[in-house]
Design a protein around this motif. Sequence first.
Motif, PDB file in Angstrom:
ATOM      1  N   TYR A 139       0.913  -1.185  -0.071  1.00 41.75           N
ATOM      2  CA  TYR A 139       0.013   0.029  -0.061  1.00 41.75           C
ATOM      3  C   TYR A 139       0.910   1.291   0.082  1.00 41.75           C
ATOM      4  CZ  TYR A 139      -4.512  -1.879   0.391  1.00 41.75           C
ATOM      5  OH  TYR A 139      -5.843  -2.787   0.282  1.00 41.75           O
ATOM      6  N   PRO A 140       0.195   2.401  -0.310  1.00 39.08           N
ATOM      7  CA  PRO A 140       0.983   3.624  -0.326  1.00 39.08           C
ATOM      8  C   PRO A 140       1.967   3.926   0.657  1.00 39.08           C
ATOM      9  CG  PRO A 140      -1.191   3.946  -0.910  1.00 39.08           C
ATOM     10  CD  PRO A 140      -1.164   2.606  -0.422  1.00 39.08           C
ATOM     11  N   GLY A 141       3.100   4.473   0.411  1.00 44.56           N
ATOM     12  CA  GLY A 141       3.988   4.925   1.719  1.00 44.56           C
ATOM     13  C   GLY A 141       4.610   3.660   2.217  1.00 44.56           C
ATOM     14  N   ALA A 142       4.382   2.220   1.873  1.00 43.46           N
ATOM     15  CA  ALA A 142       5.037   1.527   2.756  1.00 43.46           C
ATOM     16  C   ALA A 142       6.460   1.215   2.416  1.00 43.46           C
ATOM     17  CB  ALA A 142       4.438   0.181   2.299  1.00 43.46           C
ATOM     18  N   GLY A 159       2.338   3.061   4.889  1.00 43.94           N
ATOM     19  CA  GLY A 159       3.096   3.549   5.661  1.00 43.94           C
ATOM     20  C   GLY A 159       3.668   2.588   6.721  1.00 43.94           C
ATOM     21  N   ALA A 160       3.542   1.216   6.492  1.00 42.11           N
ATOM     22  CA  ALA A 160       4.169   0.030   7.122  1.00 42.11           C
ATOM     23  C   ALA A 160       5.777  -0.054   6.751  1.00 42.11           C
ATOM     24  CB  ALA A 160       3.571  -1.479   7.092  1.00 42.11           C
ATOM     25  N   VAL A 161       6.491  -0.800   7.925  1.00 40.08           N
ATOM     26  CA  VAL A 161       7.871  -0.923   7.290  1.00 40.08           C
ATOM     27  C   VAL A 161       8.008  -2.284   7.696  1.00 40.08           C
ATOM     28  CG1 VAL A 161      10.342  -0.652   7.878  1.00 40.08           C
ATOM     29  CG2 VAL A 161       8.559   1.446   7.897  1.00 40.08           C
ATOM     30  N   VAL A 162       8.692  -3.254   6.555  1.00 45.01           N
ATOM     31  CA  VAL A 162       8.991  -4.643   6.867  1.00 45.01           C
ATOM     32  C   VAL A 162      10.736  -4.619   6.766  1.00 45.01           C
ATOM     33  CG1 VAL A 162       9.118  -7.205   5.777  1.00 45.01           C
ATOM     34  CG2 VAL A 162       7.129  -5.437   5.779  1.00 45.01           C
ATOM     35  N   LEU A 163      11.293  -4.993   7.872  1.00 45.91           N
ATOM     36  CA  LEU A 163      12.700  -5.008   7.839  1.00 45.91           C
ATOM     37  C   LEU A 163      13.475  -5.888   6.970  1.00 45.91           C
ATOM     38  CD1 LEU A 163      13.418  -3.979  11.688  1.00 45.91           C
ATOM     39  CD2 LEU A 163      13.123  -2.168   9.627  1.00 45.91           C
ATOM     40  N   GLN A 164      14.765  -5.769   6.810  1.00 48.05           N
ATOM     41  CA  GLN A 164      15.534  -6.616   5.894  1.00 48.05           C
ATOM     42  C   GLN A 164      15.418  -8.120   6.243  1.00 48.05           C
ATOM     43  OE1 GLN A 164      17.900  -5.219   3.905  1.00 48.05           O
ATOM     44  NE2 GLN A 164      19.207  -6.862   3.403  1.00 48.05           N
ATOM     45  N   GLY A 165      15.072  -8.903   5.288  1.00 44.21           N
ATOM     46  CA  GLY A 165      15.438 -10.316   5.303  1.00 44.21           C
ATOM     47  C   GLY A 165      13.935 -10.958   5.872  1.00 44.21           C
ATOM     48  N   ARG A 166      12.981 -10.347   6.358  1.00 40.94           N
ATOM     49  CA  ARG A 166      11.875 -11.003   7.291  1.00 40.94           C
ATOM     50  C   ARG A 166      10.904 -11.366   5.976  1.00 40.94           C
ATOM     51  NH1 ARG A 166      13.529 -11.981  11.188  1.00 40.94           N
ATOM     52  NH2 ARG A 166      15.453 -11.815   9.750  1.00 40.94           N
ATOM     53  N   THR A 167      10.130 -12.554   6.419  1.00 44.33           N
ATOM     54  CA  THR A 167       9.109 -13.122   5.638  1.00 44.33           C
ATOM     55  C   THR A 167       7.483 -12.829   6.190  1.00 44.33           C
ATOM     56  OG1 THR A 167      10.509 -14.964   5.089  1.00 44.33           O
ATOM     57  CG2 THR A 167       8.038 -15.317   4.897  1.00 44.33           C
ATOM     58  N   VAL A 168       6.865 -12.409   5.237  1.00 40.44           N
ATOM     59  CA  VAL A 168       5.311 -12.257   5.709  1.00 40.44           C
ATOM     60  C   VAL A 168       4.756 -13.155   4.912  1.00 40.44           C
ATOM     61  CG1 VAL A 168       3.373 -10.659   5.137  1.00 40.44           C
ATOM     62  CG2 VAL A 168       5.639  -9.740   5.764  1.00 40.44           C
ATOM     63  N   GLY A 169       4.003 -14.323   5.729  1.00 37.25           N
ATOM     64  CA  GLY A 169       3.502 -15.299   5.087  1.00 37.25           C
ATOM     65  C   GLY A 169       2.209 -15.229   4.424  1.00 37.25           C
ATOM     66  N   ALA A 171      -1.338 -14.937   2.696  1.00 35.04           N
ATOM     67  CA  ALA A 171      -2.598 -14.099   3.468  1.00 35.04           C
ATOM     68  C   ALA A 171      -2.408 -13.487   4.753  1.00 35.04           C
ATOM     69  CB  ALA A 171      -3.704 -15.244   3.392  1.00 35.04           C
ATOM     70  N   ALA A 172      -1.261 -12.934   4.940  1.00 30.29           N
ATOM     71  CA  ALA A 172      -0.996 -12.331   6.156  1.00 30.29           C
ATOM     72  C   ALA A 172      -1.318 -10.780   5.899  1.00 30.29           C
ATOM     73  CB  ALA A 172       0.588 -12.559   6.773  1.00 30.29           C
ATOM     74  N   PHE A 173      -1.411  -9.855   6.878  1.00 30.93           N
ATOM     75  CA  PHE A 173      -1.840  -8.725   6.920  1.00 30.93           C
ATOM     76  C   PHE A 173      -0.990  -7.774   7.763  1.00 30.93           C
ATOM     77  CE2 PHE A 173      -3.898  -4.472   6.986  1.00 30.93           C
ATOM     78  CZ  PHE A 173      -4.518  -4.348   5.668  1.00 30.93           C
ATOM     79  N   VAL A 174      -0.146  -7.011   7.292  1.00 34.95           N
ATOM     80  CA  VAL A 174       0.676  -5.988   7.968  1.00 34.95           C
ATOM     81  C   VAL A 174      -0.057  -4.565   8.177  1.00 34.95           C
ATOM     82  CG1 VAL A 174       2.825  -4.630   8.222  1.00 34.95           C
ATOM     83  CG2 VAL A 174       3.071  -7.093   7.441  1.00 34.95           C
ATOM     84  N   GLY A 175      -0.612  -4.199   9.322  1.00 35.87           N
ATOM     85  CA  GLY A 175      -1.495  -3.140   9.493  1.00 35.87           C
ATOM     86  C   GLY A 175      -0.679  -1.718   9.322  1.00 35.87           C
ATOM     87  N   ALA A 176      -1.242  -0.666   9.068  1.00 36.76           N
ATOM     88  CA  ALA A 176      -0.937   0.411   8.742  1.00 36.76           C
ATOM     89  C   ALA A 176       0.226   0.885   9.651  1.00 36.76           C
ATOM     90  CB  ALA A 176      -1.881   1.679   8.409  1.00 36.76           C
ATOM     91  N   ALA A 177       1.262   1.507   9.029  1.00 40.51           N
ATOM     92  CA  ALA A 177       2.386   2.127   9.980  1.00 40.51           C
ATOM     93  C   ALA A 177       3.117   1.102  11.001  1.00 40.51           C
ATOM     94  CB  ALA A 177       2.054   3.215  10.930  1.00 40.51           C
ATOM     95  N   ALA A 178       2.752  -0.342  10.802  1.00 41.67           N
ATOM     96  CA  ALA A 178       3.376  -1.203  11.635  1.00 41.67           C
ATOM     97  C   ALA A 178       4.839  -1.383  11.165  1.00 41.67           C
ATOM     98  CB  ALA A 178       2.651  -2.496  11.614  1.00 41.67           C
ATOM     99  N   THR A 179       5.778  -1.697  12.006  1.00 39.69           N
ATOM    100  CA  THR A 179       7.035  -2.106  11.751  1.00 39.69           C
ATOM    101  C   THR A 179       7.503  -3.630  12.092  1.00 39.69           C
ATOM    102  OG1 THR A 179       7.707   0.052  12.358  1.00 39.69           O
ATOM    103  CG2 THR A 179       9.507  -1.607  12.139  1.00 39.69           C
ATOM    104  N   VAL A 180       7.495  -4.393  10.886  1.00 39.49           N
ATOM    105  CA  VAL A 180       7.843  -5.952  10.960  1.00 39.49           C
ATOM    106  C   VAL A 180       9.299  -6.201  11.305  1.00 39.49           C
ATOM    107  CG1 VAL A 180       7.974  -7.906   9.835  1.00 39.49           C
ATOM    108  CG2 VAL A 180       5.883  -6.168   9.685  1.00 39.49           C
ATOM    109  N   THR A 181       9.629  -6.498  12.479  1.00 42.72           N
ATOM    110  CA  THR A 181      10.878  -7.021  13.111  1.00 42.72           C
ATOM    111  C   THR A 181      11.087  -8.435  13.142  1.00 42.72           C
ATOM    112  OG1 THR A 181      10.172  -6.880  15.455  1.00 42.72           O
ATOM    113  CG2 THR A 181      10.880  -4.755  14.303  1.00 42.72           C
ATOM    114  N   ARG A 182      10.117  -9.341  12.789  1.00 39.92           N
ATOM    115  CA  ARG A 182      10.481 -10.775  12.722  1.00 39.92           C
ATOM    116  C   ARG A 182       9.322 -11.154  11.642  1.00 39.92           C
ATOM    117  NH1 ARG A 182       8.775 -12.369  18.916  1.00 39.92           N
ATOM    118  NH2 ARG A 182      10.287 -10.706  19.135  1.00 39.92           N
ATOM    119  N   ASP A 183       9.567 -12.483  11.477  1.00 37.69           N
ATOM    120  CA  ASP A 183       8.720 -13.186  10.365  1.00 37.69           C
ATOM    121  C   ASP A 183       7.277 -13.071  10.895  1.00 37.69           C
ATOM    122  OD1 ASP A 183      10.939 -13.508   9.172  1.00 37.69           O
ATOM    123  OD2 ASP A 183      10.738 -15.725   9.479  1.00 37.69           O
ATOM    124  N   VAL A 184       6.360 -12.979   9.898  1.00 38.73           N
ATOM    125  CA  VAL A 184       4.989 -13.023  10.257  1.00 38.73           C
ATOM    126  C   VAL A 184       4.189 -14.309   9.571  1.00 38.73           C
ATOM    127  CG1 VAL A 184       2.825 -11.889   9.631  1.00 38.73           C
ATOM    128  CG2 VAL A 184       4.813 -10.465   9.982  1.00 38.73           C
TER     129      VAL A 184
END
Length: 205
Positions: A139-142, A159-169, A171-184
Motif C-alpha cells: 500500500y501507499p508509502g510502505a 506507511g508500514a515497514v518490513v525490515l531486511q530479510g523478514r518473511t510475511v506469510g 495471506a498475512a496482513f501488516v497493519g498501517a504504520a506497523a514495523t515488522v521486525t520478525r517473520d509474520v
Amino acid sequence: MVLWIAGAGGVGREALDVALAAGVEVAGFLDDRQAGSTVRGLPVRTPAELPPGAGYLVGIADPAARARLAGLLDAAGGHPVTLAHPRAIIAPETELAPGCLVMGGAHVSSSVRLGPHSQVHYNATVGHDTRLGARVTVYPGANVSGAVRLEDDSTVGSGAVVLQGRTVGRAAFVGAAATVTRDVPPGTTVVGTPARPLPRRAPAP
C-alpha cells in the motif's frame, strides 16, 4: 494495446490514472456492481463481456477478489497485462509478472521479482532481492526492505515497514504504520511497532 480494467472502484480508477500517464488506451471497466453505467467517461461492463483475447488488469485491492476475477477473465480468453506509471522507478534485473500494477512514485529496486497480479501503490518502496508472490499488495508509502519475502495474497499496509530479510506469510496482513521486525506467520494480522499479532476477540457469551 487496448486495456480493460477489472474493478471500477478506487484502485481501478487509480489504475486508469496509471494507464493514461503511460499512454495506454483503456476501453472500459469490468464490474458486476456498476455494469451499465459510466465511470470517468468509460463504459462499465460485466466481466463476462470481456472481448476474447483482450488484455485486462485487475484493479482491486482485495487479493481474494483479484484471484477470482483473474481466473474468470483467463477462462474467458483474456490475458493479464502489466501496467507501470512512467514516474515509477523499476531498477535493472527486476521482473514483473503478468497483471502487475506499479503506481506513480513507487521505487522497485534491483533484482526484485513481483508475482502475478501484484500491486505496488504510489510512493511505496521495495528493496533489492525481495520476492513478492502472487496477488501481493504493498500500500501507499510502505517501505519493504531488501531480501524480504512477501508470500501469496499478503498485504503490507500504508506507511508500514518490513525490515531486511523478514518473511510475511501467505495471506498475512501488516497493519498501517506497523514495523515488522520478525517473520509474520501465514494468515496473521500484525499491528504496532514492533508489529505483534492482533489480539483475537473473545466470543460473545
